[in-house]
Design an enzyme around this catalytic site. Structure first.
Site, short mmCIF file in Angstrom:
data_model
loop_
_atom_site.label_atom_id
_atom_site.label_comp_id
_atom_site.label_asym_id
_atom_site.label_seq_id
_atom_site.Cartn_x
_atom_site.Cartn_y
_atom_site.Cartn_z
N ASP A 42 -19.02 -98.01 0.06
CA ASP A 42 -17.61 -98.18 0.11
C ASP A 42 -17.75 -98.10 -1.03
OD1 ASP A 42 -19.64 -100.10 -0.87
OD2 ASP A 42 -18.45 -101.75 0.62
N SER A 43 -18.95 -97.85 -2.06
CA SER A 43 -19.25 -97.66 -3.55
C SER A 43 -18.25 -96.19 -4.09
CB SER A 43 -20.45 -96.77 -3.98
OG SER A 43 -21.07 -96.24 -3.23
N ASP A 81 -20.08 -97.84 5.41
CA ASP A 81 -19.82 -99.01 5.81
C ASP A 81 -18.51 -99.66 6.24
OD1 ASP A 81 -21.82 -100.35 3.18
OD2 ASP A 81 -20.68 -99.07 1.33
N LYS A 110 -22.49 -100.61 8.19
CA LYS A 110 -23.01 -100.91 6.89
C LYS A 110 -22.71 -102.61 6.95
CE LYS A 110 -24.37 -100.61 3.40
NZ LYS A 110 -24.18 -101.50 2.14
N GLU A 112 -23.23 -106.22 4.87
CA GLU A 112 -23.10 -107.10 4.11
C GLU A 112 -23.33 -108.30 4.39
OE1 GLU A 112 -21.08 -106.37 0.09
OE2 GLU A 112 -21.91 -104.81 -0.04
N GLU A 176 -31.05 -105.30 -2.58
CA GLU A 176 -29.83 -104.12 -3.82
C GLU A 176 -30.65 -105.23 -4.71
OE1 GLU A 176 -25.59 -102.48 -5.84
OE2 GLU A 176 -26.34 -103.16 -3.34
#
Length: 257
Positions: A42-43, A81, A110, A112, A176
């Site tokens: 999602d970057s 993501d 993925k 978070e 991260e």
């Protein structure tokens, strides 16, 4: 768990895992020759859309880019993501993860977070959806971007969450911006893979945003090494093109019908 993922986990303590992000078919087709894991991150919100945070990225945006990336991958594991506010409950996560898996034909998703998402992870894994975790700096929720692990509470939480995520069924965890000794400790105390970004050489593998690696992003981050300066190459190519157009050297006979 998929054989491809099990084979990857077997590389722990034997061979480092190579990971990069991709948002399109053309880039993915190049990375596929060298990577074990390609992440549709999602970057892309900041890299492609100039969003100030990843929180503005939508599920549909992730799906459309992932469909393109899928076309360029033949061997690498493809992970997508799940964007902000798409896995607030196990039920919501399952619905959206199924949609991602079906439409993109990816190998997993993925998420978070730590303790808060463990029930969600269990639900996805129970429904045969492989999950990659993400601890340390969490772009979807953290308000300040600072490395994690200096404070004892941060260390204790990351160690606890890594164990909880492993127990919940994730096959790997992205660490991260995690302090070196903490990243090393977590990696040594898990049977699953750790993938570092700004988290030292002691992780089982590494991941970078591709645009950072090639120098397309002019920003400088401590955890990024620029292996090329593609901005210079692009600038030179466009300069030569503009000169030839203005001097009527392009298109010539070879470029005309």
């Amino acid at each position: 768990m998929k054989k491809k993922i099990l084979d990857l986990i077997k590389k722990k303590n034997k061979q480092k895992i190579v990971s990069l992000t991709a948002y399109s078919k053309n880039i993915a087709s190049i990375l596929d020759n060298y990577c074990d894991i390609i992440l549709v991150g999602d970057s892309l919100g900041s890299v492609l859309y100039n969003y100030k945070s990843t929180r503005k990225v939508t599920l549909n945006t992730m799906i459309e880019h992932s469909k393109s990336v899928r076309l360029g991958i033949k061997k690498s594991l493809m992970i997508v993501d799940m964007p902000h506010n798409t896995y607030r409950t196990p039920k919501e996560a399952l619905k959206n993860a199924k949609q991602i898996m079906k439409k993109t034909k990816c190998d997993g998703v993925k998420l978070e977070g730590g303790k808060k998402i463990c029930e969600t992870v269990k639900t996805l894994v129970k429904n045969r959806i492989p999950v990659m975790g993400h601890l340390g700096l969490l772009p979807q929720s953290d308000k300040t971007f600072k490395f994690k692990g200096k404070k004892k509470l941060e260390r204790d939480n990351i160690i606890r969450d890594s164990k909880l995520l492993e127990k919940a069924g994730v096959f790997s965890i992205v660490l991260e911006c995690v302090e070196t000794s903490l990243a090393k400790f977590v990696t040594q105390n898990l049977n699953i893979l750790t993938i570092g970004i700004g988290a030292s050489k002691y992780c089982d593998g590494q991941i970078l945003v591709f645009d950072d690696l090639i120098g397309l992003n002019p920003m400088n981050y401590r955890f990024v090494k620029k292996y090329a300066n593609i901005r210079n190459h692009i600038s030179k190519a466009v300069l030569n093109y503009s000169k030839e157009v203005r001097k009527i050297k392009f298109p010539n006979k070879k470029n005309s019908y």
